[in-house]
Motif scaffolding. Sequence first.
Motif, short mmCIF file in Angstrom:
data_model
loop_
_atom_site.label_atom_id
_atom_site.label_comp_id
_atom_site.label_asym_id
_atom_site.label_seq_id
_atom_site.Cartn_x
_atom_site.Cartn_y
_atom_site.Cartn_z
N UNK A 327 0.83 -1.20 0.00
CA UNK A 327 0.00 0.00 0.00
C UNK A 327 0.87 1.25 0.00
N UNK A 328 2.02 1.14 0.67
CA UNK A 328 2.95 2.27 0.73
C UNK A 328 4.26 1.83 0.09
N UNK A 331 11.30 3.99 -0.20
CA UNK A 331 11.94 5.23 -0.63
C UNK A 331 12.44 5.13 -2.07
N UNK A 332 12.75 3.89 -2.52
CA UNK A 332 13.20 3.72 -3.90
C UNK A 332 12.08 3.51 -4.88
N UNK A 333 10.84 3.54 -4.43
CA UNK A 333 9.69 3.38 -5.32
C UNK A 333 9.28 1.94 -5.50
N UNK A 334 9.84 0.98 -4.71
CA UNK A 334 9.49 -0.43 -4.86
C UNK A 334 8.18 -0.72 -4.12
N UNK A 335 7.33 -1.52 -4.77
CA UNK A 335 6.05 -1.92 -4.16
C UNK A 335 5.89 -3.44 -4.17
N UNK A 336 6.87 -4.19 -4.73
CA UNK A 336 6.84 -5.65 -4.76
C UNK A 336 8.18 -6.18 -4.24
#
Length: 410
Positions: A327-328, A331-336
């Motif tokens: 959901x959040x 800092x590096x933009x990873x979501x998986x």
Amino acid sequence: MTRYNYAVVVSGTSESSQRTHPTAPVNHSPVQTSPMINLQRNLTLQRSSNSEDIENPLFLNSNENPNTILVSPPLTGNANYGTWSISMRVSLEVKNKWSVVDGSVTSPDRTQAQYAAWRRCNLMICSWIFKYSHPSIAQSIMYMNKAKEVWNDLKKRFSQCDPHRISSLQSEIYALKQGNLSVYDYYTKCRTLWEHMNELRPMLICRCDPRCSCNLLDKIRSEREIDQIIRFLQGLNEEYNSLKSGVLVLDPLPNMHKVFVMAEKFERKNFNANGGNKATKCTFCGMTGHTVEKYYKKHGYPPDWVPGYKSKGKQQAVHVDIWGPFLVQSFGGERYFLTIVDDHSRYIWLHLMRNTFETQVLIRQFLKFVHTQFGLPIKTISSDNGLEFNMVEFFAENGIVHQKSCVNTP
């Protein structure tokens, strides 16, 4: 014309007989000497000459040249100077050249007839020392003219009996354990350290005049051997506890060689009792393959220990899966994130991803990582039936078996 008696010439009689009858005619046949007698005389003279040459330390035979093999390995420094110097001295004494090194045969004047022979012998010994020294050491002694100077320089440089070396050697002796070594290999290591210590701390010599009869040196030598026996027994693995207690209660203690033989017999007995299996066994956890001295869970992991792939000799399989999206985002933009689990050790690698399209790239990189770091190929990859793991051509080219399950299942 003066005619001499043929028998006089052959037999070597005195000149007086020749002068007494200078013109005496020869009225009888010449005396013939047996060829066998001449041959025996020549062999006797030859043996006498060879014996004198061998006893002469300045004599160099045809087999002595700069490429003659004397000792191995060459001198590298403080670590092996003791053994190297002993081996080199024995070789030089066998060749009757040590007297040139220790100064017993001094350098003659240049005007004397023996100077050329001494110089050749001296240079030959120097060439042997240069050849059996490390190139960096040989460069430092190359400009010395006498073998005695070369030998004394190496002795002063590397034969330093300082407290620091003695302390280091004592620590090594007391820290030595059998571990995975056989009794023979363990005893050999112990013996090497003890002899090195005897070289740094030699036995004392009685200087009483007249010589005393207290036998103190024999007692010191006996106590030193008892110390070696105790250290040898204490370094054995715990499976030798019965042997340790059985030997230490004996009075007097057997000598070192008998203790070594007893330990070897005990080793063979355990080997036969285990059906010929030499696998070591840990007395702490009961598992084979290591000893209690190297059980990291008890003593702690070493500083340079790196966890990693442990499926060597096993199936060499891994399980992969994807979790996300978060959901959040990070800092590096990873979501998986991609998880890779070793089937044997259950060790887990985790890789963060911005999207699921990075999956196949990360799997290829992981296979290269395992092959480079551990020298092992991955044979089986287990995953669900997600499209991210659809790498049929890549798996076929590398001989990897892809085991699949239904989507959203473990």
